[in-house]
Scaffold this motif. Structure first.
Motif, PDB file in Angstrom:
ATOM      1  N   ILE A  54      37.125  -1.891  13.636  1.00  0.00           N
ATOM      2  CA  ILE A  54      36.606  -0.833  12.766  1.00  0.00           C
ATOM      3  C   ILE A  54      37.787  -0.042  12.175  1.00  0.00           C
ATOM      4  O   ILE A  54      37.808   0.275  10.982  1.00  0.00           O
ATOM      5  N   GLU A  64      29.061   8.341  14.431  1.00  0.00           N
ATOM      6  CA  GLU A  64      29.370   6.945  14.122  1.00  0.00           C
ATOM      7  C   GLU A  64      29.767   6.789  12.661  1.00  0.00           C
ATOM      8  O   GLU A  64      30.701   6.071  12.322  1.00  0.00           O
ATOM      9  N   PHE A  65      29.019   7.485  11.800  1.00  0.00           N
ATOM     10  CA  PHE A  65      29.292   7.407  10.369  1.00  0.00           C
ATOM     11  C   PHE A  65      30.709   7.886  10.072  1.00  0.00           C
ATOM     12  O   PHE A  65      31.479   7.215   9.393  1.00  0.00           O
ATOM     13  N   VAL A  66      31.046   9.042  10.610  1.00  0.00           N
ATOM     14  CA  VAL A  66      32.375   9.611  10.348  1.00  0.00           C
ATOM     15  C   VAL A  66      33.458   8.696  10.903  1.00  0.00           C
ATOM     16  O   VAL A  66      34.493   8.490  10.286  1.00  0.00           O
ATOM     17  N   ARG A  67      33.187   8.122  12.083  1.00  0.00           N
ATOM     18  CA  ARG A  67      34.198   7.286  12.727  1.00  0.00           C
ATOM     19  C   ARG A  67      34.376   5.937  12.042  1.00  0.00           C
ATOM     20  O   ARG A  67      35.394   5.292  12.219  1.00  0.00           O
ATOM     21  N   SER A  68      33.345   5.467  11.343  1.00  0.00           N
ATOM     22  CA  SER A  68      33.482   4.117  10.790  1.00  0.00           C
ATOM     23  C   SER A  68      33.734   4.109   9.291  1.00  0.00           C
ATOM     24  O   SER A  68      33.654   3.069   8.664  1.00  0.00           O
ATOM     25  N   THR A  69      34.043   5.273   8.716  1.00  0.00           N
ATOM     26  CA  THR A  69      34.405   5.285   7.296  1.00  0.00           C
ATOM     27  C   THR A  69      35.834   5.814   7.144  1.00  0.00           C
ATOM     28  O   THR A  69      36.284   6.623   7.947  1.00  0.00           O
ATOM     29  N   HIS A  84      36.858  14.560  10.693  1.00  0.00           N
ATOM     30  CA  HIS A  84      37.125  13.179  11.081  1.00  0.00           C
ATOM     31  C   HIS A  84      37.550  13.113  12.555  1.00  0.00           C
ATOM     32  O   HIS A  84      36.990  12.348  13.345  1.00  0.00           O
ATOM     33  N   GLU A  91      24.620   9.232  15.445  1.00  0.00           N
ATOM     34  CA  GLU A  91      24.743   8.397  14.253  1.00  0.00           C
ATOM     35  C   GLU A  91      25.694   9.038  13.243  1.00  0.00           C
ATOM     36  O   GLU A  91      26.469   8.342  12.587  1.00  0.00           O
ATOM     37  N   LYS A 124      38.805   0.427   8.184  1.00  0.00           N
ATOM     38  CA  LYS A 124      39.098   1.720   7.560  1.00  0.00           C
ATOM     39  C   LYS A 124      40.509   1.747   6.982  1.00  0.00           C
ATOM     40  O   LYS A 124      40.744   2.327   5.927  1.00  0.00           O
ATOM     41  N   TYR A 160      30.329   2.163   6.051  1.00  0.00           N
ATOM     42  CA  TYR A 160      29.542   2.404   7.264  1.00  0.00           C
ATOM     43  C   TYR A 160      28.677   1.187   7.587  1.00  0.00           C
ATOM     44  O   TYR A 160      28.627   0.736   8.736  1.00  0.00           O
ATOM     45  N   TYR A 187      36.057  11.841  16.722  1.00  0.00           N
ATOM     46  CA  TYR A 187      36.763  11.125  17.786  1.00  0.00           C
ATOM     47  C   TYR A 187      36.828  11.964  19.069  1.00  0.00           C
ATOM     48  O   TYR A 187      36.580  11.470  20.163  1.00  0.00           O
TER      49      TYR A 187
END
Lengths: 221, 273, 222
Positions: free
Chosen positions: A153, C61-66, C99, C58, A157, A196, C103
């Motif tokens: 992941i 998760e969104f913040v972590r995976s973008t 961001h 969720e 990014k 996402y 984490y």
């Protein structure tokens, strides 16, 4: 302009950007995995020189920013006579950067394989290479797969930074659309959602599947 | 170690009745802790020697140095007449290199307290691993040999199971088959029943008994099962502080221990049971 | 080394070093936001409503995976659409703070989960309020196991500050880019930026490891 109109007008560019991002991710991942394996093994070498070379690589790439590395590879390497095409510079920078983090996973996983496994392999009179390849690495692989999922992941990014050297990836397209339309929420928002979706519904499930597959293959499921 | 001490050891053991295993003045230290203290121990071909003693007496270290899992600080170990920990440079003994160690290790097999089966391989694959990759046997030969051994330890029907599907006793029996598949001259058993539930100890000791009665293997065993040791050993050595305090036939040692420490140890063990 | 210009190096070094101060400032401010917001996000996941907890998860998760760079663009360019104009610094601190909060919330969650159930039960048996239980019993015990992760993300946020250059935050990378644009020399500025990063992140990482060890010893964990 409605969102529907936005998509019908710019959908194609967003899609092509997404494709570039995915291809970049796959190539960079292949590079990162190979380098992680090599550097991880080198860091466990009995030879001090080999260990130091790997340690210097890991410290440099973990100690500085990916963006600095990317710019250095793209703008400075040509001064040494290595001119890289921007796409190549992009996946090399991402691959080397994530490979440094990955090498720590490889090293940690190898060290965490129970000591008894080394001893049992030695008692069967296996050579050092055989012990590593046939006994330790397969077990280490199973241990390191879950953290590799997170790293993948991170890798996805990280590829977004190649937009800054004008590789036409998803982030680049979003930025271009934004600067010509000023539809910031639509362009950046769409790109965020695509990242996402790729992470959550493509990368994570594939890594989970791989974990289960390997676990079954090794009789631990 | 100095060259003088090397010079006092023969390059190889020769003559009649050369012991299969011979420890000559072997010292092993962990930091300042002396685990083996100038140990002398001979084991004849085909002999079954059991080592007993309190924890920290060095009994497991005897097996580990013999398997070359641990190095020694002083002295020489001989196996089958040849130096194990050292090799000859023509005139004297020098520390063994990897090549010599690999040659010598082929004579020795070992079973561990916690089995250490390879979890990513089936029982059969565990047994075939060494024969195929170390001895260079064909898969067919290795399979036949392994299947026969798995039958011998009563695990033929579980040969395609991974270790995680097997009980402790079953895993240990596979581990014995795995070690035997290498056709060692010397077998080492390091507390092979200590990690097992009481009800399955018998299936492992049964296999070892069978080995003793049907094969002419040289065996060294470390165990806490005094009854078992008494039944099957040719000789029992009582270790204390890295040395042999007393040894003899099982009847001598268990029936009529001479030394006070031996008596204390044996009565303490009996009380615990 | 190929036409490395020492005179040029000495000319640009002061400029880069003063930009380094901004980099450290950006990392510090962003981290401060992340430390606090992360705790809020962690505690929000411990409510009784499973739907609420799942939604918070969720979002994290969104913040972590973008990508952070895209989040920076989003915050900086989208806010004006809603009539809020953010300066590069504010937009930058906000996005990097959020961001890393995502984490850090995971780090805290792991820490809180590591507190034995018996501690909660003991707190209940003493009739402590929920707030008191958290702040007097749980968080003090959750902190030590969280320290390693917190330290890693401090170094992580520092290394991500160059991304803020894309919206014009005048940190180290921004200074190097400007020098490159003005002089058409890239070797010295980018190499110096790399060296400055190494010179800060390696000792910091070592310091954090030392602090961790000291903390563990102090708490009698080793």
């Amino acid at each position: 302009m409605s969102y529907f109109e936005f998509i019908s007008q710019y959908g194609e560019r967003i899609l092509s950007g997404t494709l570039i991002t995915i291809i970049l991710t796959i190539i960079a991942a292949a590079l990162a995995v190979s380098i992680a394996l090599i550097a991880g093994l080198m860091r466990l070498s009995p030879n001090r020189f080999v260990r130091s070379v790997a340690a210097v690589y890991v410290e440099i790439f973990r100690g500085t920013s990916l963006l600095v590395q990317l710019y250095w590879i793209f703008f400075v390497l040509p001064l040494f006579g290595f001119t890289l095409e921007k796409f190549t510079a992009g996946f090399i920078a991402v691959g080397l950067n994530l490979g440094a983090y990955g090498s720590e996973l490889v090293r940690g996983a190898i060290l965490s394989v129970a000591r008894g496994q080394w001893e049992a392999a030695l008692a069967l009179n296996m050579s050092g290479v055989q012990r590593m390849r046939r006994i330790i690495l397969p077990q280490a692989l199973l241990i390191m797969l879950p953290p590799w999922g997170n790293l993948m992941i991170e890798l996805l990014k990280s590829t977004a930074l190649v937009a800054l050297i004008a590789v036409a990836d998803l982030t680049f397209q979003a930025k271009q659309i934004n600067s010509s339309t000023f539809l910031s929420a639509q362009s950046f928002g769409t790109a965020l959602i695509i990242y996402y979706v790729v992470a959550r519904f493509l990368i994570t499930p594939s890594m989970r599947w791989l974990e289960r597959f390997m676990a079954r293959k090794m009789g631990e499921a | 170690m100095t060259d003088e001490t090397h010079a006092s050891f023969p390059l190889r053991l020769e003559g009649a009745n050369v012991p299969m295993v011979s420890f000559r003045k072997v010292t092993k230290r962990y930091g300042s802790l002396v685990v083996l203290d100038s140990l002398d121990l001979d084991v004849a071909e085909g002999e079954m020697v059991t080592i007993i003693g309190p924890s920290g007496s060095g009994k497991t270290t005897v097996l580990r140095t013999l398997m070359t899992l641990d190095s020694i600080n002083d002295g020489v170990i001989y196996v089958d007449g040849e130096p194990l920990t050292h090799m000859s440079d023509g005139t004297k003994l020098v520390p063994a290199n990897q090549r010599h160690l690999r040659k010598m290790r082929s004579k020795i097999g070992m079973c561990f307290q916690h089995f250490h089966l390879f979890p990513h391989m089936t029982a059969l694959e565990n047994c075939m691993e060494g024969p195929v990759n170390v001895l260079g046997l064909s898969k067919k030969e290795a399979r036949e040999r392994s299947e026969e051994l798995l039958r011998m330890v009563g695990m033929a029907d579980k040969r395609d199971q991974h270790p995680s599907r097997l009980s402790g006793g079953q895993q240990q029996r596979v581990a014995i088959a795995r070690a035997l598949a290498m056709r060692p001259k010397v077998m080492l058993f390091d507390e092979v029943t200590s990690a097992l539930d009481p009800e399955v100890i018998g299936e492992v000791t049964g296999v070892i008994k069978k080995l003793v009665s049907e094969h002419n293997l040289t065996m060294l065993m470390v165990t806490h099962q005094m009854g078992f040791a008494r039944q099957i050993s040719d000789r029992v050595s009582f270790f204390y502080k890295g040395r042999i305090e007393e040894q003899g036939t099982p009847d001598e040692l268990f029936g009529d221990p001479k030394k006070e420490r031996t008596q204390q140890f044996l009565s303490a063990v009996r009380e615990a049971v | 080394m190929l036409n490395w210009d020492w005179d040029f190096t000495w000319t640009i070094l002061p400029r880069l070093l003063s930009a380094t101060v901004n980099t450290i400032l950006a990392a510090g401010l962003g981290y401060a936001i992340a430390v606090v917001l992360g705790l809020v996000l962690a505690l929000l996941q411990r409510t009784r409503s499973p739907i609420f907890t799942a939604s918070v998860r969720e979002i994290i998760e969104f913040v972590r995976s973008t990508p952070l760079v895209l989040q920076v663009f989003f915050v900086f360019y989208v806010a004006p659409q809603f009539g809020i104009t953010l300066s590069p610094w504010v937009a930058g601190m906000l996005s990097i703070g959020v961001h890393y909060a995502a984490y850090l919330s995971e780090v805290y969650r792991g820490g809180i989960d590591s507190v034995p159930k018996g501690q909660w039960e003991a707190a209940t048996s003493l009739n402590l309020s929920t707030t008191r239980t958290y702040f007097r019993i749980v968080i003090p015990q959750a902190l030590p196991p969280s320290l390693a992760g917190m330290g890693n993300y401090l170094v992580g946020i520092f290394k991500d500050t160059p991304i803020l250059s894309v919206i014009g935050v005048a940190e180290l990378m921004h200074a190097a880019n400007s020098i490159g644009a003005e002089t058409y020399r890239f070797l010295e500025p980018y190499t110096l930026v790399g060296i400055i990063f190494l010179a800060i992140s390696l000792p910091t990482a070592a310091l954090i490891r030392a602090f961790e060890g000291w903390m563990r010893r102090k708490l009698g964990l080793t």
